[in-house]
Scaffold this motif. Sequence first.
Motif, PDB file in Angstrom:
ATOM      1  N   SER A 298       0.813  -1.219   0.000  1.00 10.58           N
ATOM      2  CA  SER A 298       0.000   0.000   0.000  1.00 10.58           C
ATOM      3  C   SER A 298       0.842   1.262   0.000  1.00 10.58           C
ATOM      4  O   SER A 298       0.366   2.341  -0.329  1.00 10.58           O
ATOM      5  N   GLY A 299       2.105   1.153   0.374  1.00  9.39           N
ATOM      6  CA  GLY A 299       2.958   2.347   0.446  1.00  9.39           C
ATOM      7  C   GLY A 299       3.445   2.819  -0.908  1.00  9.39           C
ATOM      8  O   GLY A 299       3.992   3.913  -1.029  1.00  9.39           O
ATOM      9  N   LYS A 300       3.271   2.021  -1.946  1.00  5.09           N
ATOM     10  CA  LYS A 300       3.765   2.381  -3.277  1.00  5.09           C
ATOM     11  C   LYS A 300       2.596   2.593  -4.222  1.00  5.09           C
ATOM     12  O   LYS A 300       1.499   2.108  -4.004  1.00  5.09           O
ATOM     13  N   ALA A 301       2.874   3.340  -5.273  1.00  8.13           N
ATOM     14  CA  ALA A 301       1.850   3.572  -6.290  1.00  8.13           C
ATOM     15  C   ALA A 301       1.458   2.240  -6.918  1.00  8.13           C
ATOM     16  O   ALA A 301       2.275   1.323  -7.049  1.00  8.13           O
ATOM     17  N   LEU A 302       0.176   2.133  -7.290  1.00 11.78           N
ATOM     18  CA  LEU A 302      -0.333   0.899  -7.873  1.00 11.78           C
ATOM     19  C   LEU A 302       0.278   0.705  -9.256  1.00 11.78           C
ATOM     20  O   LEU A 302      -0.089   1.390 -10.225  1.00 11.78           O
ATOM     21  N   SER A 303       1.226  -0.209  -9.354  1.00 11.69           N
ATOM     22  CA  SER A 303       1.923  -0.435 -10.624  1.00 11.69           C
ATOM     23  C   SER A 303       2.548  -1.824 -10.610  1.00 11.69           C
ATOM     24  O   SER A 303       2.586  -2.499  -9.578  1.00 11.69           O
ATOM     25  N   ALA A 304       3.023  -2.266 -11.787  1.00 12.71           N
ATOM     26  CA  ALA A 304       3.680  -3.568 -11.906  1.00 12.71           C
ATOM     27  C   ALA A 304       4.649  -3.516 -13.075  1.00 12.71           C
ATOM     28  O   ALA A 304       4.367  -2.881 -14.100  1.00 12.71           O
ATOM     29  N   TYR A 305       5.797  -4.183 -12.926  1.00  9.49           N
ATOM     30  CA  TYR A 305       6.745  -4.257 -14.029  1.00  9.49           C
ATOM     31  C   TYR A 305       6.122  -5.060 -15.164  1.00  9.49           C
ATOM     32  O   TYR A 305       5.512  -6.112 -14.947  1.00  9.49           O
ATOM     33  N   LEU A 306       6.293  -4.572 -16.358  1.00 11.05           N
ATOM     34  CA  LEU A 306       5.692  -5.200 -17.526  1.00 11.05           C
ATOM     35  C   LEU A 306       6.102  -6.668 -17.639  1.00 11.05           C
ATOM     36  O   LEU A 306       5.269  -7.543 -17.908  1.00 11.05           O
ATOM     37  N   PHE A 307       7.370  -6.940 -17.405  1.00 14.99           N
ATOM     38  CA  PHE A 307       7.854  -8.313 -17.588  1.00 14.99           C
ATOM     39  C   PHE A 307       7.410  -9.244 -16.452  1.00 14.99           C
ATOM     40  O   PHE A 307       7.449 -10.458 -16.604  1.00 14.99           O
ATOM     41  N   ASP A 308       6.951  -8.678 -15.337  1.00 16.46           N
ATOM     42  CA  ASP A 308       6.425  -9.502 -14.248  1.00 16.46           C
ATOM     43  C   ASP A 308       5.040 -10.072 -14.572  1.00 16.46           C
ATOM     44  O   ASP A 308       4.626 -11.080 -13.993  1.00 16.46           O
ATOM     45  N   VAL A 309       4.325  -9.402 -15.451  1.00 15.20           N
ATOM     46  CA  VAL A 309       2.972  -9.859 -15.803  1.00 15.20           C
ATOM     47  C   VAL A 309       2.954 -10.537 -17.173  1.00 15.20           C
ATOM     48  O   VAL A 309       1.879 -10.803 -17.723  1.00 15.20           O
ATOM     49  N   ARG A 310       4.133 -10.813 -17.711  1.00 13.83           N
ATOM     50  CA  ARG A 310       4.221 -11.309 -19.088  1.00 13.83           C
ATOM     51  C   ARG A 310       3.279 -12.480 -19.401  1.00 13.83           C
ATOM     52  O   ARG A 310       2.485 -12.397 -20.352  1.00 13.83           O
ATOM     53  N   PRO A 311       3.307 -13.620 -18.676  1.00  9.31           N
ATOM     54  CA  PRO A 311       2.458 -14.751 -19.073  1.00  9.31           C
ATOM     55  C   PRO A 311       0.969 -14.435 -19.015  1.00  9.31           C
ATOM     56  O   PRO A 311       0.210 -14.802 -19.911  1.00  9.31           O
ATOM     57  N   ASN A 312       0.557 -13.723 -17.962  1.00  9.86           N
ATOM     58  CA  ASN A 312      -0.867 -13.392 -17.827  1.00  9.86           C
ATOM     59  C   ASN A 312      -1.305 -12.359 -18.858  1.00  9.86           C
ATOM     60  O   ASN A 312      -2.419 -12.422 -19.382  1.00  9.86           O
ATOM     61  N   LEU A 313      -0.418 -11.412 -19.158  1.00 10.54           N
ATOM     62  CA  LEU A 313      -0.717 -10.397 -20.160  1.00 10.54           C
ATOM     63  C   LEU A 313      -0.896 -11.037 -21.536  1.00 10.54           C
ATOM     64  O   LEU A 313      -1.843 -10.719 -22.275  1.00 10.54           O
ATOM     65  N   LEU A 314      -0.010 -11.941 -21.884  1.00 12.95           N
ATOM     66  CA  LEU A 314      -0.086 -12.595 -23.190  1.00 12.95           C
ATOM     67  C   LEU A 314      -1.341 -13.473 -23.286  1.00 12.95           C
ATOM     68  O   LEU A 314      -1.991 -13.531 -24.339  1.00 12.95           O
ATOM     69  N   GLU A 315      -1.672 -14.142 -22.193  1.00 12.20           N
ATOM     70  CA  GLU A 315      -2.868 -14.987 -22.208  1.00 12.20           C
ATOM     71  C   GLU A 315      -4.124 -14.145 -22.364  1.00 12.20           C
ATOM     72  O   GLU A 315      -5.029 -14.494 -23.133  1.00 12.20           O
ATOM     73  N   LEU A 316      -4.192 -13.027 -21.650  1.00 10.98           N
ATOM     74  CA  LEU A 316      -5.351 -12.151 -21.763  1.00 10.98           C
ATOM     75  C   LEU A 316      -5.458 -11.585 -23.178  1.00 10.98           C
ATOM     76  O   LEU A 316      -6.564 -11.493 -23.738  1.00 10.98           O
ATOM     77  N   THR A 317      -4.338 -11.215 -23.757  1.00 14.76           N
ATOM     78  CA  THR A 317      -4.347 -10.692 -25.129  1.00 14.76           C
ATOM     79  C   THR A 317      -4.880 -11.741 -26.094  1.00 14.76           C
ATOM     80  O   THR A 317      -5.700 -11.441 -26.975  1.00 14.76           O
ATOM     81  N   GLN A 318      -4.417 -12.973 -25.944  1.00  8.01           N
ATOM     82  CA  GLN A 318      -4.890 -14.044 -26.828  1.00  8.01           C
ATOM     83  C   GLN A 318      -6.389 -14.275 -26.666  1.00  8.01           C
ATOM     84  O   GLN A 318      -7.117 -14.442 -27.659  1.00  8.01           O
ATOM     85  N   VAL A 319      -6.855 -14.253 -25.417  1.00  4.59           N
ATOM     86  CA  VAL A 319      -8.278 -14.464 -25.166  1.00  4.59           C
ATOM     87  C   VAL A 319      -9.102 -13.351 -25.788  1.00  4.59           C
ATOM     88  O   VAL A 319     -10.104 -13.605 -26.480  1.00  4.59           O
ATOM     89  N   LEU A 320      -8.693 -12.106 -25.560  1.00  2.00           N
ATOM     90  CA  LEU A 320      -9.426 -10.970 -26.128  1.00  2.00           C
ATOM     91  C   LEU A 320      -9.371 -10.976 -27.652  1.00  2.00           C
ATOM     92  O   LEU A 320     -10.336 -10.604 -28.324  1.00  2.00           O
ATOM     93  N   PHE A 321      -8.240 -11.383 -28.193  1.00  2.56           N
ATOM     94  CA  PHE A 321      -8.084 -11.437 -29.643  1.00  2.56           C
ATOM     95  C   PHE A 321      -9.035 -12.472 -30.244  1.00  2.56           C
ATOM     96  O   PHE A 321      -9.460 -12.352 -31.399  1.00  2.56           O
ATOM     97  N   SER A 322      -9.386 -13.500 -29.465  1.00  2.00           N
ATOM     98  CA  SER A 322     -10.269 -14.569 -29.952  1.00  2.00           C
ATOM     99  C   SER A 322     -11.739 -14.173 -29.902  1.00  2.00           C
ATOM    100  O   SER A 322     -12.569 -14.751 -30.609  1.00  2.00           O
ATOM    101  N   VAL A 323     -12.070 -13.199 -29.038  1.00  2.00           N
ATOM    102  CA  VAL A 323     -13.469 -12.760 -28.919  1.00  2.00           C
ATOM    103  C   VAL A 323     -13.701 -11.641 -29.929  1.00  2.00           C
ATOM    104  O   VAL A 323     -13.674 -10.460 -29.584  1.00  2.00           O
ATOM    105  N   ARG A 324     -13.912 -11.999 -31.174  1.00  2.88           N
ATOM    106  CA  ARG A 324     -14.078 -10.989 -32.223  1.00  2.88           C
ATOM    107  C   ARG A 324     -15.535 -10.680 -32.495  1.00  2.88           C
ATOM    108  O   ARG A 324     -15.857  -9.672 -33.100  1.00  2.88           O
ATOM    109  N   GLN A 325     -16.415 -11.596 -32.064  1.00  2.00           N
ATOM    110  CA  GLN A 325     -17.848 -11.413 -32.283  1.00  2.00           C
ATOM    111  C   GLN A 325     -18.569 -11.727 -30.982  1.00  2.00           C
ATOM    112  O   GLN A 325     -18.315 -12.761 -30.371  1.00  2.00           O
ATOM    113  N   PRO A 326     -19.446 -10.842 -30.508  1.00  2.00           N
ATOM    114  CA  PRO A 326     -20.182 -11.155 -29.275  1.00  2.00           C
ATOM    115  C   PRO A 326     -21.032 -12.405 -29.475  1.00  2.00           C
ATOM    116  O   PRO A 326     -21.464 -12.701 -30.588  1.00  2.00           O
ATOM    117  N   PRO A 327     -21.276 -13.161 -28.410  1.00  2.00           N
ATOM    118  CA  PRO A 327     -22.200 -14.299 -28.539  1.00  2.00           C
ATOM    119  C   PRO A 327     -23.582 -13.783 -28.939  1.00  2.00           C
ATOM    120  O   PRO A 327     -23.998 -12.694 -28.527  1.00  2.00           O
TER     121      PRO A 327
END
Length: 573
Positions: free
Chosen positions: A231-260
């Motif tokens: 809580s003592g630091k600004a809400l942030s994260a190193y880009l490379f620390d979130v690499r696997p989750n960031l890439l997975e989220l990007t792939q998931v969002l990239f796959s949702v091209r048409q709403p159900p």
Amino acid sequence: MEEQTRFERLVKNLSKGERHELLDKLHTLSKPTISQEPLKIVEEETEVFNYNKAFQQLSWIEKLFLFIRVLLTSDTREELLEEMILTKLSKQLERNYNNIYTHSTVELGANFYWSVKKLQDKLNFLREPLRQALAAQKKDFFAFLVGWELPDIQDRLMSEVEPEHVAYEQSITDPYKIRKQIEFQLEDIFDSIDETRKNVLYNQVRNLHAFTSLVTFPFEKLLKVFEKRGSGKALSAYLFDVRPNLLELTQVLFSVRQPPSEGIMKILFLFYLQNSLENEENEEVERRLNNLLKQTEEAIGYLRYFHVHIPLLTLSRLVLRNIEYVPEKTGGGEDWFVLFKQFWYQRFDQKMRNYSETYKRDQLIDSAKEFLKKDTLPEVKYYNNFGIEYQLQPRYLKTLGLIRGFMDTIFISEMNSPLKLVLIDGEFYKEQNREEYNDAYNGLIWINDRLDGLELSLSSEGEFGRRVEAVNNEASTERQRKGKVQQLISSVDAQAEDLIGKTIAFVTQLKNVITGILYGDMGGRYDTLSNFGYIGRNENKNLQQKLSNINKKLEAFLEILSQLYDAEKRIEE
């Protein structure tokens, strides 16, 4: 009794007359709630990255710098050019997106965190409906989906492959022949679904699978990296620390091209609102369904906002150091037709098991009537109608009827006199055989008394009759009263099972001792009587023949009774 599948319950509830108006509204609703505008990732490159074009767009100073670096390093011009462009993109992100990314520290900022958190919150209500449909009850859901979209196919599956229907239409009763005919019918129905209709359904299922991947994405793993900094630091994260989750989220969002589609979401929510369909009025079901559809549109609306304000694709290219990166689309839904067929084959197998059991039971009932020489099986008073006002029924109707008929028409009138003669005057070589004979004979007399006692307890003056009457007078819902009566029936059937089990044991024991009397060898397990040749004097006439006939009848009764008991124990509702 086997619990109905979710599909069976849905079809049953939606087929009720009071649901037709609701279904008509859902099928014909003219104003759509969920927009079908494609979901665009605005930063996505529309063409393959062109190195020559990118080089030409460099300033002369940048070109000179690039030329010198090529001379001084072992990297190619394309590799160094890519690095330069990625650096420029990194700086542009910081300028163009407020508090999303910081170039100098390579950190994701608070606005990235809160945007992802809001996306998670917007989608969270969909987790349970999608879990039930595409995980816990997947086959049922696909069966329901096809029934909704292809009602002609469901109508055929619900009628043409019912064993009773096929037996009537084809004038056959043999379960083996019926099974073969239905297997042929099933394949014919499945083959009648043309590729066009299959592809329409597949596209709907594929879109729903992609959307499900987004809804069920583990957002907390990504957000936790931000929260770890304290809580003592600004809400942030190193880009490379979130690499696997960031890439997975990007792939998931990239796959949702048409709403159900709105249609499949209606089906999903109807599937989810099973309990409401059983217990609530049309207006309440419609209100809940519309609220869920509106929440879905709000979630998709925020997803469109997210695409515009969160440059996930560019961030993924930065973390990978690959300017050409385009995520692969996730698959899903390819197995829908296989699972749909599996559902109906499993349902068919269960229906055939039930039919075969019923067929066998009916044959046993005919054998029981023939054994008793009656056109209908006797009844234990009040047992057969116990719970009828709630469309409930005890389990052992025919088994108890057979026992009642045996005791009234065979044991008491035909068997009792010669059996009692042996009981009073028979001199057994073995005391153990005498004890077993006495126990078996007296046990059957006790069975007859127990049947009378059961009839009394089920009458309006008896214990169970009074308890049912008390339930009927309760100020509770019919469903609650039905549940309590079902519990009472279970108690009655437990007593019936005990009575049947003891009948089988006593008859078996009596038959074994009589077999010993007739055919036993001295010193064997069951021995004969020492006075068998002159027992009862004048009453002894034809005693051996009478005991032999009794033994045959006990054996026949025992065989029918055991099989009928097993059949009624297994039979499904």
